[in-house]
Design an enzyme around this catalytic site. Sequence first.
Site, short mmCIF file in Angstrom:
data_model
loop_
_atom_site.label_atom_id
_atom_site.label_comp_id
_atom_site.label_asym_id
_atom_site.label_seq_id
_atom_site.Cartn_x
_atom_site.Cartn_y
_atom_site.Cartn_z
N CYS A 125 -46.54 11.54 19.32
CA CYS A 125 -47.23 11.60 18.01
C CYS A 125 -48.28 10.21 17.88
CB CYS A 125 -46.22 11.37 16.91
SG CYS A 125 -45.33 13.23 16.60
N1 LIG Z 1 -41.80 15.02 18.79
C1 LIG Z 1 -41.85 14.96 17.52
O1 LIG Z 1 -41.29 14.04 16.82
C2 LIG Z 1 -42.91 15.56 16.94
C3 LIG Z 1 -43.07 15.39 15.44
C4 LIG Z 1 -43.98 16.16 14.87
C5 LIG Z 1 -45.04 16.94 15.54
N2 LIG Z 1 -44.77 17.01 17.02
C6 LIG Z 1 -45.87 17.96 17.47
O2 LIG Z 1 -45.25 19.14 17.83
C7 LIG Z 1 -45.61 19.87 19.12
C8 LIG Z 1 -44.26 19.94 20.02
O3 LIG Z 1 -43.81 18.56 20.44
P1 LIG Z 1 -42.40 18.58 20.76
O4 LIG Z 1 -42.14 17.10 20.66
O5 LIG Z 1 -41.49 19.27 20.24
O6 LIG Z 1 -42.93 18.73 22.40
P2 LIG Z 1 -41.60 18.96 23.68
O7 LIG Z 1 -42.50 18.66 24.65
O8 LIG Z 1 -40.16 18.38 23.21
O9 LIG Z 1 -41.36 20.44 23.45
C9 LIG Z 1 -42.17 21.53 23.80
C10 LIG Z 1 -41.42 22.63 24.65
O10 LIG Z 1 -42.27 23.68 24.77
C11 LIG Z 1 -42.14 24.42 26.09
N3 LIG Z 1 -43.35 25.07 26.43
C12 LIG Z 1 -44.36 24.84 27.39
N4 LIG Z 1 -45.11 25.71 27.56
C13 LIG Z 1 -44.42 26.93 27.02
C14 LIG Z 1 -45.21 28.20 26.59
N5 LIG Z 1 -46.00 28.54 27.27
N6 LIG Z 1 -43.97 28.82 25.86
C15 LIG Z 1 -42.99 28.57 25.47
N7 LIG Z 1 -42.81 27.29 25.52
C16 LIG Z 1 -43.45 26.51 26.27
C17 LIG Z 1 -41.97 23.17 26.95
O11 LIG Z 1 -41.12 23.30 28.05
C18 LIG Z 1 -41.15 22.23 25.90
O12 LIG Z 1 -39.64 22.55 25.95
C19 LIG Z 1 -46.78 18.76 19.49
O13 LIG Z 1 -47.93 19.33 19.21
C20 LIG Z 1 -46.39 17.36 19.02
O14 LIG Z 1 -47.48 16.56 18.94
C21 LIG Z 1 -43.87 16.54 17.51
#
Ligand SMILES: NC(=O)c1ccc[n+]([C@@H]2O[C@H](COP(=O)([O-])OP(=O)(O)OC[C@H]3O[C@@H](n4cnc5c(N)ncnc54)[C@H](O)[C@@H]3O)[C@@H](O)[C@H]2O)c1
Length: 478
Positions: free
Chosen positions: A315
Site C-alpha cells: 500500500c
Molecule cells: N495487503 C493489504 O493490506 C491491502 C490493503 C488494501 C488494499 N490492497 C490492495 O488490494 C489488492 C490485492 O492486494 P493483496 O495484498 O491481497 O495482494 P496479494 O498479492 O496478497 O494477493 C493477490 C493474489 O492474487 C493472485 N492472483 C494473481 N493473478 C491472479 C488471477 N489472474 N486470478 C486470480 N488470482 C490471481 C495472486 O496469486 C495472489 O495470491 C492490491 O491492489 C492492493 O494494493 C492491499
Amino acid sequence: MGAGFRRNHGKLRTGLEGSVVPHSMILRQPGSVTLNSVETESPESHLKQRLERREARIAVLGLGYVGLPLALALNQRGFPVLGVDPDPIRLQALEQGRSYVEAVESAQLRRVQSDTRWQLQSDLDPTFEAEVFLLCLPTPLGRANTPDLGILRQAAEKIAAQLKPGNLVILESTTWPGTTATVLQPILEQNSGYRAGQDFFLAYSPERSDPGNPNYHLCNTPRIVAGLDPASSALAVQLYQSFCDQVVPVSSLAVAELAKLYENTYRAVNIALVNEMAMLCHKMGLDAWQVLDAAHSKPFGIQAFYPGPGVGGHCIAIDPLYLQWSAQEHGFLAGLMSRAVEINRGMPLYVCGRAKSLLADMDGEPADKEVLLLGVAYKADVADAREAPAVEILQRLRGMGYPVRYHDPLIPKLDLEGESLVSQPLTETNLKRASLVLLLTAHASFDLPEILRHSRFLLDTRGACRHLQPDPERVILL
Ligand SMILES: NC(=O)c1ccc[n+]([C@@H]2O[C@H](COP(=O)([O-])OP(=O)(O)OC[C@H]3O[C@@H](n4cnc5c(N)ncnc54)[C@H](O)[C@@H]3O)[C@@H](O)[C@H]2O)c1
C-alpha cells in the site's frame, strides 16, 4: 439497466441464464418481461433477491491479504463462494487448512473444508456459474515505477468470457482513478458483447484493511462503495452490507478510487514528514522520540506518525506512485507527494549511513563486522516482506562489505534476487557475535530487554527501546 433481452453474437441472451432461477422463485413485478409465457423479473431485482437470500454465487479472484478474508466473510454469511488463485503454494495451503494471512485463522479454513458452499480453483470455473465477481488482484508497479495493470486486464478477459446479463463485477484492488471505467469496463464489454450499466452491473469498492491492526478489520472498517450507475451502486451496497457494519456509498467510481489513493498517500506524506523530522533532530543532537512524544500530547490538530527505516508493503510503498502517475497524466505536478516518496525511499540509504558511521568507529575491517537485522517484515507483527526496506538495507550493507544476517520470527525465508536467506535464531550467541544489531521491525514478540542485554551495539530505527532507559553509549535511536 433494462429488463430486456439482448441479441449477442447471433445468440439470444435472456439475462437470466446461469443464474439458476426455478420458475417458482420468479416474482411478478411491474415492468417485468414475458418470454414463452414465463414472466421474468428485472435483472436488478433478481440479483437483489438472490443477495438477500444469500444465494448469489460469488467468485473471488485473488486469495491474498484482501481476497481471502473477503471470500471467507461472504461464505460465513451464507453465500456460495468460489475462491480463485493461480498460486499453487497458496492454493495448497488453503486446501490443507493453513492460513498465510494474519487476518485469517487456520481453524477458520479447516472449518470451511467440508462446506459445500466453499470451493477453491486455480482458474475461473464456468461450471460454478458466478453471478458476482470480486477482483482482489495485485496492482503492482511496472518498469519506471508506473502502474502495471496486466494481471487485472487478463482477469477481466476471463470474467468477460463467462459474464452473463445481470451479473455484478466489483473491483477491490487499489488503483488510479478511472481504472474501473476506462480499463475494466471496456475489456468486459468488448470481450462479452454486453454493456455495463445496461446488461451487467459494475462497481468499485476499495479494501482499506490495516494488516496487524487489532481493532479494525474487514467487517468494522467503513466500506466505500461506488457503482457505475444507481443499480450497480445499490447492488454493491447491498452485498457489502451483508458483512460490513458501515457502508459509505459515494457518487462515482473515480471518487472511490481516488479516496483510497488519498488515504494511503496521506499516510506516506506524514511518514515522510516524521522521517525528515527524525533526520533533522539527529543533526540538531536532539532525541526525535522525545520531540514527538511532546508534540503528541496535544489532543487535537496532530496525529501520531513515527519515523522508521522506510515504507513497505503493497500500500504505502506503491499507492502514492499510482497517484503521482495519475496526476502526471492530468498534467499536474504533485510536488509534495513526489517529495514524500523520495524521502521515504531514501530512508534505507540514510539508515545504512547511520549504521556505517557506527561500524566505522569499531576496530577491524568490514568483513569482520557482522550486522544482525532484527525484523525484516515491512511492519510489526505481519508476515509480509513485500517492498520491505530491510531488503535494500541488507543489500546495501553487504555491498559495503559487511556480513549481514537476519532474524524475523514471521519471515523464516527471505527471497532476494537469485538467493534465499534463512532467519537465524535469536540467541545470546547470535546477538553477541554481531558488531551491530539493527532493529528494523519491532515485532511484539521481541524480548527487548534480552536483546538490549546481549547486543554490543544496537541501532533502533523504531524507537522500540526508548522506554527501557538503554545505555546511550550502546543503544542509538534513529
Ligand atoms: N495487503 C493489504 O493490506 C491491502 C490493503 C488494501 C488494499 N490492497 C490492495 O488490494 C489488492 C490485492 O492486494 P493483496 O495484498 O491481497 O495482494 P496479494 O498479492 O496478497 O494477493 C493477490 C493474489 O492474487 C493472485 N492472483 C494473481 N493473478 C491472479 C488471477 N489472474 N486470478 C486470480 N488470482 C490471481 C495472486 O496469486 C495472489 O495470491 C492490491 O491492489 C492492493 O494494493 C492491499
